[in-house]
Design an enzyme around this catalytic site. Structure first.
Site, PDB file in Angstrom:
ATOM      1  N   GLU A 330       0.840  -1.211   0.000  1.00 48.25           N
ATOM      2  CA  GLU A 330       0.000   0.000   0.000  1.00 48.25           C
ATOM      3  C   GLU A 330       0.870   1.255   0.000  1.00 48.25           C
ATOM      4  O   GLU A 330       0.580   2.224  -0.697  1.00 48.25           O
ATOM      5  CB  GLU A 330      -0.965  -0.010   1.184  1.00 48.25           C
ATOM      6  CG  GLU A 330      -1.917  -1.205   1.212  1.00 48.25           C
ATOM      7  CD  GLU A 330      -2.661  -1.463  -0.092  1.00 48.25           C
ATOM      8  OE1 GLU A 330      -2.821  -0.537  -0.893  1.00 48.25           O
ATOM      9  OE2 GLU A 330      -3.074  -2.614  -0.315  1.00 48.25           O
ATOM     10  N   HIS A 416      -4.453  -6.001 -11.088  1.00 48.82           N
ATOM     11  CA  HIS A 416      -3.592  -6.871 -10.277  1.00 48.82           C
ATOM     12  C   HIS A 416      -3.000  -7.987 -11.132  1.00 48.82           C
ATOM     13  O   HIS A 416      -1.870  -8.412 -10.912  1.00 48.82           O
ATOM     14  CB  HIS A 416      -4.357  -7.440  -9.078  1.00 48.82           C
ATOM     15  CG  HIS A 416      -4.780  -6.381  -8.108  1.00 48.82           C
ATOM     16  ND1 HIS A 416      -5.974  -5.717  -8.219  1.00 48.82           N
ATOM     17  CD2 HIS A 416      -4.148  -5.851  -7.036  1.00 48.82           C
ATOM     18  CE1 HIS A 416      -6.068  -4.825  -7.252  1.00 48.82           C
ATOM     19  NE2 HIS A 416      -4.970  -4.880  -6.513  1.00 48.82           N
TER      20      HIS A 416
END
Ligand SMILES: [Zn+2]
Length: 641
Positions: A330, A416
């Site tokens: 993140e 992703h």
């Protein structure tokens, strides 16, 4: 007529030293020897000169009415500098108009990154109102928490458009958080593009046992606020740091949120230390500050929302999503946002953003080297997020159903999954295709082998490439940027460069016309050469034919002044196109066809820069006859690499 343009320097960085010297009064006592001009000043001066040079127009795509404004000088490692520019067109900010000029420590320009693919051509008068644009933008979210006004800009992602930009935060249909720059076409009122700063990840928690974390407070008042790393703190969903009457935190339980903060702070602190120690970066943002952390998100997920990180739990709700690779992932989105070009648009750019998170996850695991979470190249391996083990495998993305190799379908692949090829590239550079470190083997897409150079070197090369990022970055741009970084970080070696290049070839990202080469080794007269004298007939106006010379035992890179002595018997040599094809498949043009060159035969020694290629392997002379009537054959050729 050449378009006019001017440069405004927004930072008073350039030229200071020179002016000071010139201002020394005549006859004054000799001043102290001037201190050397700092690298950022040299870089800014050289970059300003380049972007204001008329010769630079073509590559920088400067249209009439464009102004490039210097926005910063970003340090890479080993003195490399990256000078960033934003662009306005007729006074309007250009989204996707950014430029980065790279220099070495001495201020020599080593490359440019230009976001635009074409010069801007737009009308600057909007057909729809700002109020209408705000309505259109707000309608993109299921629930709007806040919306900015509309700002008129030029959008230069692809063909340029006049747009209204509206920034909207809230929630998407389906309940996911969203923080978007929405670009409404000022001619049609339709959404032209949108960049969502929210990037989702995944994870788990309670992993690192008893660890030391930096907190603050005294007496009976303490806080999970790290005053040694500005901005870093951890708490619940209201954004406040957890507090306590002593400096002992958490209870080791997977469902305890204070415990989740211990893990998350431990990981974030290792990441910030890694950025500083390995890459010389000051905080996650690069300017000294760090995003705060929230835990207790009521979702099987984690995300970066453009200003903080937020972590949920696994599906069984027994662990929090706070191990190193999730926390570092993140924060990797934050690094991506806070490097030149910011977060761009589209799935390919989004995939690169996701992979950057995974790369930082692997880097921080390696840096922390915690026995409870040994360094690896899986993502979320502790998480068991949905009862299925890791969510991604960098050494072999296909184990989770993601592509191992780049292809033209990546731009339409979910972000992703679109991270797969870049994760794979990073692994090959760091560990190689058959590591001896105990890490797993990694299948390449072209059956080649790649020798790794260590995760730290791979990270440093990728980190420097990130400093040359623009808002329209794709895989092809990273290939060029990482080759530039490898060449400039290791000016006396081609080992790193060759590994980076081999890894790109191994994931099927093709060679780019503007990419650098490496090596100036002179040819070795005692070896590293060969001859093939077998005749190969050349079909008239037909398919290309080849003649192969296999070099072995040369054991170095090919030279920048390699030679190919070519003897072709032909009745009209202008019909012939001749290429030298390196063992990795890269083609080097030796001779073009010509409608006017009617002479017989080719009997020429070509000098060709094939540095960066391994000398050993099967080299091919490729010849094609591209016009009808005349014929011939390859008689003999000799290659010295
Ligand atoms: Zn992510």
């Amino acid at each position: 007529m050449r378009p006019t343009h001017l440069i405004r320097a927004s930072m008073a960085l350039a030229t200071g030293a020179a002016l000071t010297l010139a201002a020394t009064p005549a006859g004054a006592a000799p001043a102290q020897a001037p201190s050397p001009t700092p690298a950022p000043t040299l870089a800014a001066t050289a970059a300003d000169r380049l972007v204001s040079s008329p010769a630079a127009d073509a590559s920088l795509r400067i249209a009439t009415g464009d102004v490039l404004q210097r926005t910063g000088v970003v340090a890479g490692t080993r003195g490399l500098q990256y000078v960033t520019y934003s662009r306005t067109h007729q006074g309007l900010p250009v989204v996707g108009g950014d430029v980065v000029v790279s220099t070495d420590a001495a201020g020599a320009v080593t490359g440019t990154s230009v976001a635009q693919s074409a010069e801007i051509k737009v009308t600057t008068t909007p057909a729809i109102t700002a109020e209408r644009a705000v309505e259109v933008a707000k309608a993109q979210l299921a629930k709007v928490e806040s919306a900015s006004g509309a700002t008129l800009k030029v959008l230069a992602f692809g063909a340029s458009k006049l747009v209204w930009e509206v920034d909207v935060t809230g929630v998407l249909a389906g309940g996911k958080p969203s923080n978007q720059h929405i670009f409404v076409d000022a001619s049609t009122g339709k959404v032209a593009d949108a960049v969502d700063l929210v990037r989702e990840g995944t994870g788990n928690g309670y992993y690192y046992g008893n660890v030391t974390i930096n907190t603050s407070g005294s007496g009976s008042s303490f806080s999970l606020t790290d005053t040694t790393r500005p901005g870093l703190k951890c708490g619940g969903q209201n954004g406040s740091a957890y507090t306590g009457t002593d400096d002992a935190w958490g209870n080791g339980s997977g469902t305890n949120l204070e415990t989740a903060c211990v893990d998350a702070l431990y990981g974030a602190q290792r990441e910030i230390d890694m950025l500083s120690s390995w890459f010389g970066r000051n905080g996650v943002t690069g300017s000294g500050s760090n995003p705060p952390i929230r835990v207790g998100l009521a979702d099987v997920n984690a995300y970066w929302n453009g200003s903080y990180t937020n972590f949920g739990h696994n599906q069984a709700n027994t662990r929090q999503a706070t191990p190193i690779d999730v926390v570092a992932h993140e924060n990797g989105h934050a690094v991506f946002q806070y490097t030149p070009g910011g977060a761009g648009s589209g799935n390919e750019n989004g995939g690169i953003n996701e992979s950057t998170g995974d790369i930082f996850g692997a880097l921080v695991e390696a840096y922390a080297n915690n026995p409870n979470d040994p360094p690896d190249y899986q993502v979320g391996e502790e998480v068991d997020l949905v009862g299925d083990g890791p969510i991604r495998y960098m050494y072999n993305p296909s184990l989770a159903g993601d592509p191992n190799c780049w292809s033209s379908s990546i731009p339409s692949t979910e972000v992703h999954a679109a991270a797969g090829p870049l994760n794979h590239w990073f692994y090959l550079v760091a560990e190689g295709s058959s590591p001896s470190s105990g890490q797993p083997a990694s299948p390449t897409c072209n059956s080649s082998t790649v020798a790794g150079i260590s995760i730290r070197k791979a990270g440093e090369i990728y980190y420097n490439a990130l400093q040359a990022k623009t808002s329209t970055w794709k895989y092809a741009n990273i290939r060029t940027a990482t080759l530039n970084a490898a060449k400039n970080l290791y000016p006396n070696s081609c080992t790193e460069f060759t590994t980076v290049k081999n890894a790109w070839n191994a994931i099927s990202v093709p060679a780019q016309s503007n990419e650098p080469t490496c090596g100036t080794t002179p040819p070795d007269p005692t070896g590293c050469s060969g001859t093939n004298a077998s005749d190969v007939s050349i079909p008239d106006n037909g398919a290309a034919v080849t003649s192969t010379i296999t070099i072995s035992g040369c054991s170095r890179n090919a030279s920048s002044s390699s030679t190919a002595a070519v003897n072709i018997v032909h009745t009209w040599r202008g019909d012939l196109v001749v290429d030298l094809v390196a063992p990795d498949g890269t083609s080097y043009r030796l001779k073009n066809s010509s409608g006017s060159d009617s002479a017989d035969n080719v009997n020429t020694t070509y000098t060709v820069n094939v540095s960066g290629e391994a000398a050993d392997g099967a080299w091919k002379l490729k010849v094609q006859d591209v016009a009808s009537q005349d014929t011939g054959y390859i008689n003999t050729w000799t290659l010295t690499v």
